[in-house]
Scaffold this motif. Structure first.
Motif, short mmCIF file in Angstrom:
data_model
loop_
_atom_site.label_atom_id
_atom_site.label_comp_id
_atom_site.label_asym_id
_atom_site.label_seq_id
_atom_site.Cartn_x
_atom_site.Cartn_y
_atom_site.Cartn_z
N SER A 162 43.52 4.24 -61.40
CA SER A 162 44.42 5.12 -62.16
C SER A 162 44.13 6.58 -61.90
CB SER A 162 44.29 4.83 -63.66
OG SER A 162 44.71 3.52 -63.94
N GLU A 163 42.84 6.95 -61.90
CA GLU A 163 42.47 8.35 -61.64
C GLU A 163 42.81 8.75 -60.20
OE1 GLU A 163 41.00 12.21 -62.21
OE2 GLU A 163 41.71 10.67 -63.60
N THR A 164 42.57 7.84 -59.25
CA THR A 164 42.90 8.13 -57.85
C THR A 164 44.40 8.34 -57.69
OG1 THR A 164 41.03 6.77 -57.14
CG2 THR A 164 42.70 7.28 -55.48
N ALA A 165 45.19 7.47 -58.30
CA ALA A 165 46.65 7.59 -58.21
C ALA A 165 47.12 8.92 -58.81
CB ALA A 165 47.32 6.42 -58.94
N ARG A 166 46.54 9.32 -59.94
CA ARG A 166 46.92 10.59 -60.57
C ARG A 166 46.61 11.74 -59.64
NH1 ARG A 166 44.88 14.69 -62.93
NH2 ARG A 166 42.73 14.00 -62.96
N ARG A 167 45.40 11.74 -59.05
CA ARG A 167 45.01 12.86 -58.17
C ARG A 167 45.82 12.91 -56.88
NH1 ARG A 167 38.85 14.49 -58.85
NH2 ARG A 167 38.68 14.14 -61.08
N LEU A 168 46.25 11.76 -56.40
CA LEU A 168 47.05 11.73 -55.17
C LEU A 168 48.56 11.86 -55.46
CD1 LEU A 168 45.22 8.87 -53.25
CD2 LEU A 168 45.19 11.31 -52.71
N ASN A 169 48.90 11.99 -56.77
CA ASN A 169 50.30 12.07 -57.17
C ASN A 169 51.08 10.88 -56.61
OD1 ASN A 169 52.43 13.21 -58.54
ND2 ASN A 169 53.05 14.52 -56.82
N MET A 170 50.55 9.68 -56.89
CA MET A 170 51.09 8.45 -56.33
C MET A 170 51.19 7.43 -57.47
SD MET A 170 49.14 6.20 -53.40
CE MET A 170 49.37 7.41 -52.12
N HIS A 171 52.16 6.56 -57.39
CA HIS A 171 52.27 5.50 -58.39
C HIS A 171 51.08 4.55 -58.24
CE1 HIS A 171 53.86 2.11 -60.67
NE2 HIS A 171 54.70 2.99 -61.22
N ARG A 172 50.54 4.10 -59.38
CA ARG A 172 49.35 3.26 -59.37
C ARG A 172 49.56 1.97 -58.59
NH1 ARG A 172 47.46 -0.71 -62.39
NH2 ARG A 172 49.16 -0.59 -63.86
N ARG A 173 50.72 1.34 -58.72
CA ARG A 173 50.98 0.08 -58.00
C ARG A 173 51.07 0.30 -56.50
NH1 ARG A 173 53.74 -4.75 -60.91
NH2 ARG A 173 52.47 -4.65 -62.78
N THR A 174 51.64 1.42 -56.10
CA THR A 174 51.69 1.75 -54.68
C THR A 174 50.29 1.89 -54.13
OG1 THR A 174 53.80 2.89 -55.00
CG2 THR A 174 52.56 3.42 -52.99
N LEU A 175 49.44 2.59 -54.87
CA LEU A 175 48.05 2.76 -54.45
C LEU A 175 47.34 1.41 -54.36
CD1 LEU A 175 45.59 4.48 -53.75
CD2 LEU A 175 45.17 4.73 -56.20
N GLN A 176 47.57 0.53 -55.34
CA GLN A 176 46.93 -0.78 -55.30
C GLN A 176 47.35 -1.58 -54.07
OE1 GLN A 176 48.10 -1.93 -59.33
NE2 GLN A 176 45.93 -2.20 -59.83
N ARG A 177 48.62 -1.49 -53.69
CA ARG A 177 49.08 -2.18 -52.48
C ARG A 177 48.39 -1.62 -51.24
NH1 ARG A 177 54.01 -2.25 -55.22
NH2 ARG A 177 54.75 -0.36 -54.21
#
Length: 185
Positions: A162-177
């Motif tokens: 969640s923190e990584t997605a916030r910092r990268l300005n990316m949706h959390r599910r996209t980051l998980q994929r």
């Protein structure tokens, strides 16, 4: 002249700790390093590696990053405390810039991705700090650079999606994929 046949300047203490849980690889590398003049000690686990460092800190070490019982960075830290002048190379089959940075920050001399041959390892162990590596013949693709950046931010956020997605300005599910996939070439 190859490293195998060259007269290596290993200094007054040629002791070398090899830490890897892949037994066939460990045996092959051990034989190759003995032929090059190193006094090799083998360890197949983090516990064995830490015991070897406590018993007699080696001048050189080649440590696998991921083992069944832990992370090779523990042994890097213990060796750096016991012997600050040790030359340490971290090997891993999971090459990522974030782990390379972490290894070097805590005291590794160099970081190599598997498969690395004995000549590459000896070159890394004996390289002088002022030596600069040659530019890569096959630089990373843009997709790989992006993946490496995401991995670095993920590690810096203590593997918090969640923190990584916030910092990268990316949706959390996209980051998980992205994190679930293998690294691009």
């Amino acid at each position: 002249m190859s490293v195998a046949t060259a007269e290596l300047d290993l200094g007054p203490d040629p002791s070398l700790l090899l830490l890897d849980d892949d037994e066939p690889f460990l045996r092959r590398l051990s034989r190759a390093m003995e032929k090059r003049g190193f006094d090799v000690r083998e360890a197949g686990s983090i516990a064995d590696g830490l015991n070897a460092v406590k018993a007699s800190p080696p001048a050189y070490a080649v440590l696998d990053l991921r083992l069944d019982d832990g992370n090779g960075l523990e042994v890097v830290e213990a060796l750096r405390e016991a012997r600050p002048d040790a030359r340490i190379v971290v090997l891993t089959g999971y090459g990522a810039i974030a782990t390379a940075v972490a290894a070097v920050k805590i005291g590794a001399t160099d970081y190599l991705s598997k498969p690395a041959d004995a000549n590459d390892i000896v070159s890394a162990l004996l390289a002088r700090p002022e030596d600069k590596p040659a530019p890569p013949e096959n630089p990373m693709s843009a997709d790989r650079v992006r993946w490496e950046h995401i991995q670095r931010v993920y590690e810096l956020c203590d593997r918090n999606v969640s923190e990584t997605a916030r910092r990268l300005n990316m949706h959390r599910r996209t980051l998980q994929r992205i994190l679930a996939k293998r690294s691009p070439r």
